[in-house]
Motif scaffolding. Sequence first.
Motif, mmCIF file in Angstrom:
data_model
loop_
_atom_site.group_PDB
_atom_site.id
_atom_site.type_symbol
_atom_site.label_atom_id
_atom_site.label_comp_id
_atom_site.label_asym_id
_atom_site.label_seq_id
_atom_site.Cartn_x
_atom_site.Cartn_y
_atom_site.Cartn_z
ATOM 1 N N LYS A 173 0.819 -1.219 0.000
ATOM 2 C CA LYS A 173 0.000 0.000 0.000
ATOM 3 C C LYS A 173 0.852 1.267 0.000
ATOM 4 O O LYS A 173 0.533 2.238 -0.694
ATOM 5 N N GLU A 174 1.937 1.258 0.771
ATOM 6 C CA GLU A 174 2.794 2.445 0.825
ATOM 7 C C GLU A 174 3.366 2.764 -0.560
ATOM 8 O O GLU A 174 3.478 3.931 -0.939
ATOM 9 N N LEU A 177 0.592 4.293 -2.793
ATOM 10 C CA LEU A 177 0.244 5.687 -2.485
ATOM 11 C C LEU A 177 1.173 6.692 -3.161
ATOM 12 O O LEU A 177 0.858 7.880 -3.212
ATOM 13 N N SER A 215 -10.630 2.819 1.553
ATOM 14 C CA SER A 215 -9.404 3.400 2.113
ATOM 15 C C SER A 215 -8.788 4.409 1.160
ATOM 16 O O SER A 215 -8.329 5.474 1.580
ATOM 17 N N MET A 216 -8.799 4.111 -0.133
ATOM 18 C CA MET A 216 -8.232 5.042 -1.104
ATOM 19 C C MET A 216 -9.095 6.294 -1.257
ATOM 20 O O MET A 216 -8.574 7.405 -1.381
ATOM 21 N N ARG A 218 -11.023 7.576 0.987
ATOM 22 C CA ARG A 218 -10.915 8.374 2.215
ATOM 23 C C ARG A 218 -9.553 9.067 2.321
ATOM 24 O O ARG A 218 -9.472 10.227 2.714
ATOM 25 N N GLU A 219 -8.496 8.324 1.973
ATOM 26 C CA GLU A 219 -7.149 8.848 2.190
ATOM 27 C C GLU A 219 -6.626 9.661 1.009
ATOM 28 O O GLU A 219 -5.825 10.579 1.187
ATOM 29 N N LYS A 220 -7.041 9.296 -0.196
ATOM 30 C CA LYS A 220 -6.482 9.913 -1.400
ATOM 31 C C LYS A 220 -7.592 10.365 -2.361
ATOM 32 O O LYS A 220 -7.542 10.076 -3.564
ATOM 33 N N SER A 259 -12.225 15.779 1.151
ATOM 34 C CA SER A 259 -11.075 16.616 0.803
ATOM 35 C C SER A 259 -11.457 18.077 0.970
ATOM 36 O O SER A 259 -12.550 18.496 0.552
#
Length: 1003
Positions: A173-174, A177, A215-216, A218-220, A259
């Motif tokens: 995952k890291e 990203l 997850s993507m 929400r985070e990106k 965002s």
Amino acid sequence: MDAAPAKAKPQGRLLVSTQLDAKDELEERLERCVGLVQSLTNGLSEREANDALTANVCKGPAQHEEVCLGLFSLVLTEPAQAQRCYRDLTLLNRDGMNVVLVKINQILMEKFLKLQDVPRTQLVWLVRELVKSGVIGADGVVMTLLKQIAGGDISTKNLWLAESVLDILLDQKEWVLKSGMLIAMSVYTYLRLIVDHGAPNLLILRQKEVDYCISMLREKFVECQIIGRDLVRLLQNVARIPEMELVWKDLLHSPQVLSPQFTGVLQLLTARTSRKFLACRLTPDMETKLLFMTSRVRFGQQKRYQDWFQRQYLSTAESQSLRCDLIRYICGVVHPSNEVLSSDILPRWAIIGWLLTTCTSNVAASNAKLALFYDWLFFNPEKDSIMNIEPAILVMHHSMKPHPAITATLLDFMCRIIPHFFPPLESQVRQGVFNSLTFIMEKRVLAHLAPLFDNPKLDRELRSMLRERFPEFCSSPSPPTEVKMEESVSMEMDNNVMDKEEGCYDSTEAAFSGTTKRRKEEGVPFHPIKEAVVEEPADITPWLDQLDDTMKEKVQQLQKTSDTETQCEVMQEVVDLIMEEDFDPEQMSALASCLAELFKDHFRGDVLPDDITDESLEESVSKPVCLIFRNLVTMQEDNSGFSVLLDMLAEFYQKQPKIGYHLLYYLKASKAANGKMMLYESFAQATALGDLHTCLMMDMKACQEDDVRLLCYLTPSIYSEFPDETLRSGELLNMIVAVIDSTQLQELMCHVMMGNLVMFRKDSVLNILIQSLDWETFEQYSTWQLFLALAFPWRPSSPSCSTSSTKVSSTHWPSEEMVKMVLSRPCHHDDQFTTSILRHWASKHDDTLGEHIKAQLIKNNNQPRKRQSLRSSSSKLAQLTLEQILEHLDNLRLSLSNTKNNFFTQTPILQALQHVQASCDEAHKMRFSDLFALAEEYEDSQAKPPKSRRKTPASSPRSRKGAAPPTNEEDSASSSASDEEDSKPKAPKRKRKGSSAVGSDSD
């Protein structure tokens, strides 16, 4: 028996192949590289082997590539050695693994479907190792691997690939990203795949996909935002999953949570989705097949390709969801050039129409319609492309005639999506649809929308709703009839696409509701569609028992054999039995039903051969059904069997109406039927219609719907043989101009100019022209072109006519260059363009044309002969040859043989023919003997005393051959034209420029 094991054994370890497959070049190269690596390392320790490989790599780029590819191939084919080979690969490579990355991409794009199971597994393992190693460019390989995960496919291999790639993304995952494009592409892919994985046994996989996407998002979200409006469409499809529902609510009501830069769903909806995302949901194989169909397949010949595609990708229940991906790809990615748009290549709307008619569930149909109209909802002319919205309007336009229910359901969906797509944005959606319709008219995709929106074929409620929603587009200066499209950017009229087949898309039958009922968000759904029908053997059991034993036996013989020649023999025996005195007329209906069922394949597809020659025409009328026609044309009408056979044909007509225009075709195409066209009148009177005009119009209408080429082929004969039935009204004319394209229009105009076709007569022409004012735009244009061809100089109607025809204008004097270009057109027996132009010039500018043709004849006669087949020339501008000029001149001679034109009595023409005859070979002298006979007569006239020469017109070669005497047009109007006669070849000492003294311009 020895060959059996060899056939089953694959030829290589990388790709699946059979004995019939040629050895793959890529596999051969990789095997050579493996051989090199093994030869360098055999019998050595690991350290020694590494030193040997390193020494070889250092020799140069070629050796470096060979070693890298050898190790790469061992990774794919030898799992036990994979870890060691990958380690060696990382140590030896000098280009950041670029050679390996390129080769992986090549295999993924070109060979993935043919990979054997072990290499397929190892390839995914290798990609995982590249990602773990952080190799630059590995994200591109992962995105290519994502593309290989097919939508609408829950086969074991496809599920394994989807899960394997997802595991790579979750474990690394890291690394993921760090790549914004990989984030967006993977989210787009798995949001789409979640829809396919709803079965109980797939819930674990689906949950992993849901967790990754959430997850993507929400985070990106900023990276996901680059997807554009299709992100909203995909989220809508999964919004009922509880975890996804929370994201969906935040998207609509709390955009700042996702965002700080995100202002709301409208920001996404107004951003057009990039082609990269639309294309990523089609596998390379699907993409290749679709691009082939939209760039190489001719309209009307697409069924076999569509059938293949359906068997391969659309035959399962899960594949319903794939149709949305295909429609979005066609609308957003496939944007044909102007050249393709103006050709007869399969148009995008026809493929989309086919996809819509193959939907078998209401949900899939509703999603497919949304995919089609999605770019309409927030269309901005400044940002969006006309090509994204064009297919939807053309599907509706072209479906109105053959499948009005398809048009109705799409129009209904378009109306109802405005308030129901997202109520808070209703005004924006309405504006988007309004912008789309306005832009469609501005770009002349359709000339008017009223014929579509206010068409009598639509349900009254739907028409009312359309008038309410779009009053601006529901009125036009012309009555509500269909309008021919002007094809998007190219502005080229393309009318041959309207009625190529009974259905616009293919032979698939669609069942639709005849009424429009209100639905909230889904509009009017398509009713379930039958899958492609597998042809069943003809079942004639219900009628067999009604036949006597002898006839029954013959019919059963017809049923059992598929050989055409045998069928013809048996069919002749059937005809003989029909004409026997003891034949029972009571069994005629049953026999007709049997024959109609047995020969139903004869009435499918095109009748007219692609290449029209005497041989191909005779072959096309050699079917068993044609035995009935052949017997009729060879019999006398007073023969007792004639009326019985005619009654039989009338019974057949009731079972299979297409036999009417098949009879017309036989009477035109068969040599045996030469001069027997009036047999059709007897047939018409024998049918239940009993009326020639009604029967003829019905048959020509059926022909128009089935085969436009055949309609154009029959037209000259129909008009000449049945003038009272064809010229008294504009019914047949309207049928023709409603479907012909510009090339077919040109061919008909050539027939008119040649005198082979008379479509108007004085007592009815005014009435027909007045009727035509209510016809569609292109129909009126074609009608006037045909009318003007009777009496006015003609300019070719379309650049599609040929390379030479585009630059020819008979409204001017023929220049030498124009004459050369006209003569350069390949000579073909069914192409009368050159003859018609030369004929026109011969009547208006005979002296100028004569001088130019003389120059070309002498010039080409002095050039060295070139062996070439003019008959096989392409449609491009051919090189002008002497043989070609002579062919065109001979055609012109035959065309003028029954007129009073004096073109071939001119001194320049006769001098040139005399010059050519003196130096050409015997083959040409024999082939063009009639043409050279003119020169011989001219030579004889020069040797006679002056008194005798003045009598040349009375004994010219053309009058000697039974043609009309070569008299000037002025002579036919007045007997005082003797001065002008002196300028003709009767005076041998006349100078060349004397030919210009002919006063033919007075016409």
